[in-house]
Design a protein around this motif. Structure first.
Motif, PDB file in Angstrom:
ATOM      1  N   PRO A 103       0.809  -1.219   0.000  1.00 17.72           N
ATOM      2  CA  PRO A 103       0.000   0.000   0.000  1.00 17.72           C
ATOM      3  C   PRO A 103       0.844   1.271   0.000  1.00 17.72           C
ATOM      4  N   ALA A 104       2.009   1.222   0.649  1.00 20.83           N
ATOM      5  CA  ALA A 104       2.873   2.405   0.672  1.00 20.83           C
ATOM      6  C   ALA A 104       3.395   2.727  -0.724  1.00 20.83           C
ATOM      7  N   LEU A 105       3.763   1.699  -1.477  1.00 21.16           N
ATOM      8  CA  LEU A 105       4.229   1.918  -2.842  1.00 21.16           C
ATOM      9  C   LEU A 105       3.095   2.441  -3.719  1.00 21.16           C
ATOM     10  N   ASN A 106       1.916   1.856  -3.583  1.00 15.63           N
ATOM     11  CA  ASN A 106       0.770   2.328  -4.362  1.00 15.63           C
ATOM     12  C   ASN A 106       0.473   3.790  -4.073  1.00 15.63           C
ATOM     13  N   ALA A 107       0.515   4.157  -2.789  1.00 15.77           N
ATOM     14  CA  ALA A 107       0.221   5.542  -2.400  1.00 15.77           C
ATOM     15  C   ALA A 107       1.272   6.498  -2.950  1.00 15.77           C
ATOM     16  N   TRP A 108       2.528   6.065  -2.933  1.00 18.39           N
ATOM     17  CA  TRP A 108       3.608   6.896  -3.455  1.00 18.39           C
ATOM     18  C   TRP A 108       3.434   7.150  -4.948  1.00 18.39           C
ATOM     19  N   VAL A 109       3.118   6.099  -5.697  1.00 14.86           N
ATOM     20  CA  VAL A 109       2.920   6.247  -7.138  1.00 14.86           C
ATOM     21  C   VAL A 109       1.755   7.192  -7.416  1.00 14.86           C
ATOM     22  N   GLN A 110       0.682   7.049  -6.674  1.00 18.44           N
ATOM     23  CA  GLN A 110      -0.486   7.896  -6.893  1.00 18.44           C
ATOM     24  C   GLN A 110      -0.176   9.352  -6.564  1.00 18.44           C
ATOM     25  N   GLU A 111       0.711   9.587  -5.596  1.00 16.75           N
ATOM     26  CA  GLU A 111       1.049  10.952  -5.208  1.00 16.75           C
ATOM     27  C   GLU A 111       2.048  11.582  -6.183  1.00 16.75           C
ATOM     28  N   VAL A 112       3.230  10.994  -6.329  1.00 19.35           N
ATOM     29  CA  VAL A 112       4.271  11.649  -7.125  1.00 19.35           C
ATOM     30  C   VAL A 112       4.084  11.426  -8.620  1.00 19.35           C
ATOM     31  N   GLY A 113       3.324  10.393  -8.988  1.00 14.01           N
ATOM     32  CA  GLY A 113       3.151  10.086 -10.402  1.00 14.01           C
ATOM     33  C   GLY A 113       1.739  10.285 -10.903  1.00 14.01           C
ATOM     34  N   SER A 114       0.988  11.141 -10.245  1.00 12.95           N
ATOM     35  CA  SER A 114      -0.383  11.392 -10.693  1.00 12.95           C
ATOM     36  C   SER A 114      -0.371  12.026 -12.081  1.00 12.95           C
ATOM     37  N   TRP A 115      -1.440  11.841 -12.811  1.00 14.07           N
ATOM     38  CA  TRP A 115      -1.534  12.424 -14.144  1.00 14.07           C
ATOM     39  C   TRP A 115      -1.436  13.947 -14.087  1.00 14.07           C
ATOM     40  N   GLU A 116      -1.985  14.534 -13.047  1.00 12.28           N
ATOM     41  CA  GLU A 116      -1.934  15.987 -12.914  1.00 12.28           C
ATOM     42  C   GLU A 116      -0.499  16.492 -12.811  1.00 12.28           C
ATOM     43  N   LYS A 117       0.386  15.704 -12.201  1.00 10.59           N
ATOM     44  CA  LYS A 117       1.782  16.103 -12.083  1.00 10.59           C
ATOM     45  C   LYS A 117       2.591  15.764 -13.327  1.00 10.59           C
ATOM     46  N   VAL A 118       2.204  14.697 -14.016  1.00 16.82           N
ATOM     47  CA  VAL A 118       2.946  14.277 -15.205  1.00 16.82           C
ATOM     48  C   VAL A 118       2.586  15.109 -16.431  1.00 16.82           C
ATOM     49  N   GLN A 119       1.332  15.476 -16.554  1.00 13.43           N
ATOM     50  CA  GLN A 119       0.843  16.122 -17.775  1.00 13.43           C
ATOM     51  C   GLN A 119       1.633  17.363 -18.190  1.00 13.43           C
ATOM     52  N   PRO A 120       1.894  18.330 -17.310  1.00 10.58           N
ATOM     53  CA  PRO A 120       2.607  19.535 -17.777  1.00 10.58           C
ATOM     54  C   PRO A 120       3.992  19.233 -18.344  1.00 10.58           C
ATOM     55  N   GLY A 121       4.718  18.323 -17.701  1.00  9.91           N
ATOM     56  CA  GLY A 121       6.048  17.982 -18.184  1.00  9.91           C
ATOM     57  C   GLY A 121       6.008  17.221 -19.495  1.00  9.91           C
TER      58      GLY A 121
END
Length: 253
Positions: A103-121
């Motif tokens: 669950p910690a890995l899943n939560a990390w991916v959802q936080e730092v790798g969310s589409w909202e964070k990836v999209q601008p880059g």
């Protein structure tokens, strides 16, 4: 599209192979409004008219992933760019399996790798490639990166896309995909999900231009951070995967 960020079982249990490979490309920085600067790895012909944008797995710009990009670039002279969406802070390669649990890995991916964070880059990377003369742009992604590509399919940034051992694909991920795709699953993905996703692709006008090749004798991540270019079998299968991508991109870029 819903943020489907969970990672599969092998992604949670198999550590990446360590490598002393020295990438042959270079790095540059893009400024992203509202975010930290984005470092991008570039390899291949800087003047190539065909460009590929790659999205890494949860380990970021791992040397094994960069070795694959170097190999693919040399096959046909592409310009390949890989933005570091984790800003140098990919998941710790020494924390697999995660000490704090899946669950910690899943939560990390959802936080730092969310589409909202990836999209601008991702948009900035494509715009920069166009400014530098790319006339035809495709993309490929591993695991986490493949998921980001289908989440962004509605933006129509790419002429074609490759998905290598993708994480947590759902059948509905195919709904917004309207460019040719290459699907390269490993033994680590749910075969029913792969069949359902590709089945939807086969109902679209892009069906004849799309390709699927299974790599069921090798583990999840075999072509990115979990590749092992020192192992003859794994190195051969990784090369085969990149050769499939090369043929696909040559047909569709």
């Amino acid at each position: 599209m819903a943020e489907q960020s969970e990672v599969n079982e092998q992604c949670c249990t198999l550590p990446p192979f360590k490598s002393d490979y020295v990438p042959v490309g270079k790095r540059f920085t893009l400024q992203i409004e509202g975010q930290d600067d984005l470092e991008v790895y570039e390899t291949g012909d800087p003047d190539a008219k065909q460009a590929l944008v790659a999205i890494h797995d949860i380990f970021g710009l791992h040397s094994n992933t960069l070795q694959g990009a170097d190999y693919l670039a040399q096959l046909r002279g592409y310009r390949i760019v890989i933005p570091d969406f984790f800003r140098g802070k990919g998941w710790d390669i020494n924390d697999i399996p995660p000490k704090a649990g899946r669950p910690a890995l899943n939560a990390w991916v959802q936080e730092v790798g969310s589409w909202e964070k990836v999209q601008p880059g991702l948009i900035a990377t494509v715009e920069n490639a166009r400014r530098l003369g790319a006339a035809s742009i495709g993309a490929y992604g591993f695991c986490f990166g493949a998921k980001k590509l289908v989440q962004g399919a509605h933006l129509k940034l790419f002429k074609c896309m490759g998905f290598i051992h993708p994480t947590n694909f759902q059948p509905e991920d195919a709904d917004n995909v309207d460019v040719p795709i290459a699907l390269l699953p490993s033994q680590g993905e749910d075969p029913k999900a792969m069949d359902a996703f590709y089945g939807k692709i086969q109902t679209k006008p892009i069906a004849d231009a799309s390709v699927r090749q299974d790599f069921l004798d090798v583990h999840h991540g075999f072509a990115s951070a979990r590749s092992n270019w020192a192992d003859p079998k794994l190195a051969n299968r990784a090369r085969e995967a990149y050769q499939v991508l090369d043929a696909f991109f040559q047909r569709n870029l």
